[in-house]
Design a protein around this motif. Structure first.
Motif, PDB file in Angstrom:
ATOM      1  N   GLU A  33       0.603   4.576  -2.488  1.00 23.97           N
ATOM      2  CA  GLU A  33       0.487   5.948  -2.001  1.00 23.97           C
ATOM      3  C   GLU A  33       1.592   6.825  -2.586  1.00 23.97           C
ATOM      4  O   GLU A  33       1.349   7.988  -2.938  1.00 23.97           O
ATOM      5  CB  GLU A  33       0.529   5.976  -0.472  1.00 23.97           C
ATOM      6  CG  GLU A  33       0.582   7.375   0.136  1.00 23.97           C
ATOM      7  CD  GLU A  33      -0.559   8.280  -0.304  1.00 23.97           C
ATOM      8  OE1 GLU A  33      -0.374   9.508  -0.277  1.00 23.97           O
ATOM      9  OE2 GLU A  33      -1.642   7.774  -0.686  1.00 23.97           O
ATOM     10  N   THR A  34       2.784   6.274  -2.702  1.00 23.50           N
ATOM     11  CA  THR A  34       3.877   7.043  -3.299  1.00 23.50           C
ATOM     12  C   THR A  34       3.549   7.434  -4.729  1.00 23.50           C
ATOM     13  O   THR A  34       3.756   8.586  -5.143  1.00 23.50           O
ATOM     14  CB  THR A  34       5.184   6.227  -3.266  1.00 23.50           C
ATOM     15  OG1 THR A  34       5.526   5.942  -1.908  1.00 23.50           O
ATOM     16  CG2 THR A  34       6.324   6.995  -3.919  1.00 23.50           C
ATOM     17  N   GLN A  35       2.991   6.488  -5.495  1.00 25.19           N
ATOM     18  CA  GLN A  35       2.609   6.787  -6.877  1.00 25.19           C
ATOM     19  C   GLN A  35       1.515   7.852  -6.932  1.00 25.19           C
ATOM     20  O   GLN A  35       1.574   8.775  -7.751  1.00 25.19           O
ATOM     21  CB  GLN A  35       2.127   5.513  -7.577  1.00 25.19           C
ATOM     22  CG  GLN A  35       3.204   4.510  -7.900  1.00 25.19           C
ATOM     23  CD  GLN A  35       2.626   3.296  -8.607  1.00 25.19           C
ATOM     24  OE1 GLN A  35       2.265   2.299  -7.985  1.00 25.19           O
ATOM     25  NE2 GLN A  35       2.527   3.393  -9.913  1.00 25.19           N
ATOM     26  N   MET A  79       0.824  -1.211   0.000  1.00 27.06           N
ATOM     27  CA  MET A  79       0.000   0.000   0.000  1.00 27.06           C
ATOM     28  C   MET A  79       0.862   1.266   0.000  1.00 27.06           C
ATOM     29  O   MET A  79       0.486   2.290  -0.568  1.00 27.06           O
ATOM     30  CB  MET A  79      -0.938   0.009   1.224  1.00 27.06           C
ATOM     31  CG  MET A  79      -2.004  -1.069   1.184  1.00 27.06           C
ATOM     32  SD  MET A  79      -3.186  -0.847  -0.165  1.00 27.06           S
ATOM     33  CE  MET A  79      -4.345  -2.158   0.174  1.00 27.06           C
ATOM     34  N   GLU A  80       2.011   1.184   0.643  1.00 30.99           N
ATOM     35  CA  GLU A  80       2.900   2.339   0.689  1.00 30.99           C
ATOM     36  C   GLU A  80       3.385   2.727  -0.700  1.00 30.99           C
ATOM     37  O   GLU A  80       3.484   3.914  -1.027  1.00 30.99           O
ATOM     38  CB  GLU A  80       4.093   2.030   1.593  1.00 30.99           C
ATOM     39  CG  GLU A  80       5.024   3.204   1.807  1.00 30.99           C
ATOM     40  CD  GLU A  80       6.129   2.892   2.781  1.00 30.99           C
ATOM     41  OE1 GLU A  80       7.170   3.578   2.729  1.00 30.99           O
ATOM     42  OE2 GLU A  80       5.956   1.962   3.607  1.00 30.99           O
ATOM     43  N   GLN A  81       3.643   1.715  -1.527  1.00 34.52           N
ATOM     44  CA  GLN A  81       4.088   1.992  -2.892  1.00 34.52           C
ATOM     45  C   GLN A  81       2.990   2.670  -3.701  1.00 34.52           C
ATOM     46  O   GLN A  81       3.257   3.590  -4.483  1.00 34.52           O
ATOM     47  CB  GLN A  81       4.521   0.694  -3.575  1.00 34.52           C
ATOM     48  CG  GLN A  81       5.062   0.889  -4.979  1.00 34.52           C
ATOM     49  CD  GLN A  81       5.484  -0.416  -5.618  1.00 34.52           C
ATOM     50  OE1 GLN A  81       5.312  -1.487  -5.054  1.00 34.52           O
ATOM     51  NE2 GLN A  81       6.032  -0.330  -6.827  1.00 34.52           N
ATOM     52  N   ASP A 112      -7.834   5.649   1.272  1.00 35.82           N
ATOM     53  CA  ASP A 112      -6.979   5.878   2.433  1.00 35.82           C
ATOM     54  C   ASP A 112      -5.857   6.874   2.171  1.00 35.82           C
ATOM     55  O   ASP A 112      -5.126   7.242   3.093  1.00 35.82           O
ATOM     56  CB  ASP A 112      -6.358   4.549   2.894  1.00 35.82           C
ATOM     57  CG  ASP A 112      -7.393   3.563   3.429  1.00 35.82           C
ATOM     58  OD1 ASP A 112      -8.480   4.011   3.840  1.00 35.82           O
ATOM     59  OD2 ASP A 112      -7.105   2.350   3.429  1.00 35.82           O
ATOM     60  N   SER A 113      -5.694   7.307   0.943  1.00 33.53           N
ATOM     61  CA  SER A 113      -4.543   8.117   0.540  1.00 33.53           C
ATOM     62  C   SER A 113      -4.528   9.509   1.174  1.00 33.53           C
ATOM     63  O   SER A 113      -5.441  10.310   0.941  1.00 33.53           O
ATOM     64  CB  SER A 113      -4.527   8.264  -0.988  1.00 33.53           C
ATOM     65  OG  SER A 113      -3.618   9.259  -1.386  1.00 33.53           O
ATOM     66  N   ALA A 132      -6.882   1.657  -1.182  1.00 38.64           N
ATOM     67  CA  ALA A 132      -5.675   2.490  -1.131  1.00 38.64           C
ATOM     68  C   ALA A 132      -5.965   3.916  -1.574  1.00 38.64           C
ATOM     69  O   ALA A 132      -5.424   4.880  -1.015  1.00 38.64           O
ATOM     70  CB  ALA A 132      -4.582   1.878  -2.001  1.00 38.64           C
ATOM     71  N   SER A 179       0.685  10.174  -4.626  1.00 41.24           N
ATOM     72  CA  SER A 179       1.144  11.486  -4.156  1.00 41.24           C
ATOM     73  C   SER A 179       2.080  12.148  -5.163  1.00 41.24           C
ATOM     74  O   SER A 179       1.979  13.355  -5.410  1.00 41.24           O
ATOM     75  CB  SER A 179       1.836  11.334  -2.799  1.00 41.24           C
ATOM     76  OG  SER A 179       0.914  10.935  -1.806  1.00 41.24           O
TER      77      SER A 179
END
Length: 250
Positions: free
Chosen positions: A5-7, A1-3, A96-97, A93, A9
Motif C-alpha cells: 500500500e505504501t508503494q 500488505m502495508e508495504q 483493498d488499497s 492488495a 500510494s
C-alpha cells in the motif's frame, strides 16, 4: 500488505496534477478512460505474474448464455474471486488499497467504495480461443476497472465496445439492446497490455468483441461501487451467480 500500500500510494501521489486532470476530462467525455502507469513497474509486473499463475492453476471454462442480459453469450477461461483472495497477494492488495479508491474518486468526481458483494471484488478472465467473447451487458455495480495482462493483435478482435449513458432496462432487455445498437454509435477501443481502463459499467451497454484468431486477451476485472449502488433495491447478482456458481454459493 502495508508495504504494498505504501508503494501504491506513493506512486499515485506522485502523478502530476495535469495528468489527473487529463484523466478526469477524458472520463467525462464518454464515461471511460484508459490509464497508464497506475502502478510502479515492479508492482505491475508482480500483479501480472500473479494473474497468469492463478489462471494456469485455477482457471475454469465458462461457456454460458446469460438470460438477464438478453440471452447474450459468454465464452472464456476465468478464475473467480475466492481463489484469488485465498492464493493471491498483489491483486487483493490493489483492490483493498485506499490510495486506489482515492484516485478513482478524483477521476469520477464522486466517492468510490469497494463493492459490498464479495464475489464481484475481482476476477481474472482470459479469451484464448477464436470466438471467445464477453457479450453485450451492463454491470450490477457502477464501476469496472479492467487491467489488461495479455493483449491480442489489434486486428484479432477482443476490443472494448460500449455505448455510454444507456441505462439497463431489465424488462425486455434483448429488444432494448437491439434498439440501442440500432440508434447509437458504438465506441471501440483497443487497450494495450499494461494499461487499465475505468468504465462506468452500470450505465454503459458494453461487451468485449469476439476474438477472431487464436490469440489471447487476459484481464483482471476490479469492481467498485458508489452511493447509488448501496441504495438500489433493484440490484441483483443473477448473472454473477450463473457464471460463477463456485464463488457465489452461500
Amino acid at each position: 500488505m502495508e508495504q504494498i500500500e505504501t508503494q501504491i500510494s506513493q506512486h499515485i501521489n506522485g502523478l502530476p496534477e495535469s495528468l489527473i486532470n487529463y484523466f478526469k476530462n477524458d472520463y467525462e467525455d464518454d464515461l471511460m478512460v484508459v490509464i497508464e502507469d497506475l502502478l510502479p513497474l515492479d508492482l505491475q509486473q508482480k500483479m501480472e505474474d500473479e494473474a497468469r499463475s492463478l489462471l494456469e492453476k485455477n482457471a475454469l471454462r465458462r461457456e454460458v448464455i446469460i438470460k438477464q442480459s438478453g440471452n447474450t453469450p459468454r465464452a472464456y477461461d476465468s478464475v473467480g474471486r475466492n481463489a484469488i483472495r485465498e492464493e493471491g497477494k498483489y491483486i487483493p492488495a490493489f483492490f483493498d488499497s485506499p490510495g486506489v479508491l482515492k484516485f478513482l474518486s478524483r477521476i469520477t468526481g464522486e466517492e468510490i467504495y469497494r463493492v459490498p458483494y464479495e464475489p464481484e471484488e475481482f476476477i481474472i478472465n482470459s479469451q484464448n480461443k477464436s470466438g471467445d467473447n464477453y457479450g453485450w451487458h451492463w454491470d450490477d455495480y457502477s464501476y469496472a476497472l479492467v487491467w489488461v495482462i495479455d493483449e491480442p493483435d489489434v486486428l484479432s478482435g477482443a476490443r472494448v465496445e460500449f455505448i455510454p449513458r444507456i441505462p439497463w432496462k431489465k424488462e425486455n432487455t434483448r429488444e432494448w439492446i437491439k434498439k440501442t445498437l440500432a440508434e447509437y454509435p458504438v465506441i471501440s477501443r483497443h487497450v494495450a497490455r499494461g494499461q487499465c481502463y475505468l468504465l462506468r459499467a452500470r450505465d454503459a451497454l458494453h461487451r468485449i468483441a469476439p476474438l477472431t484468431q487464436e490469440s489471447r486477451r487476459t484481464v483482471i476485472v476490479f469492481t467498485y461501487a458508489n452511493e447509488l449502488d448501496f441504495n438500489d433495491a433493484s440490484l441483483t447478482h443473477d448473472s454473477m451467480e450463473e457464471i460463477y456458481p463456485q464463488d457465489t454459493a452461500q
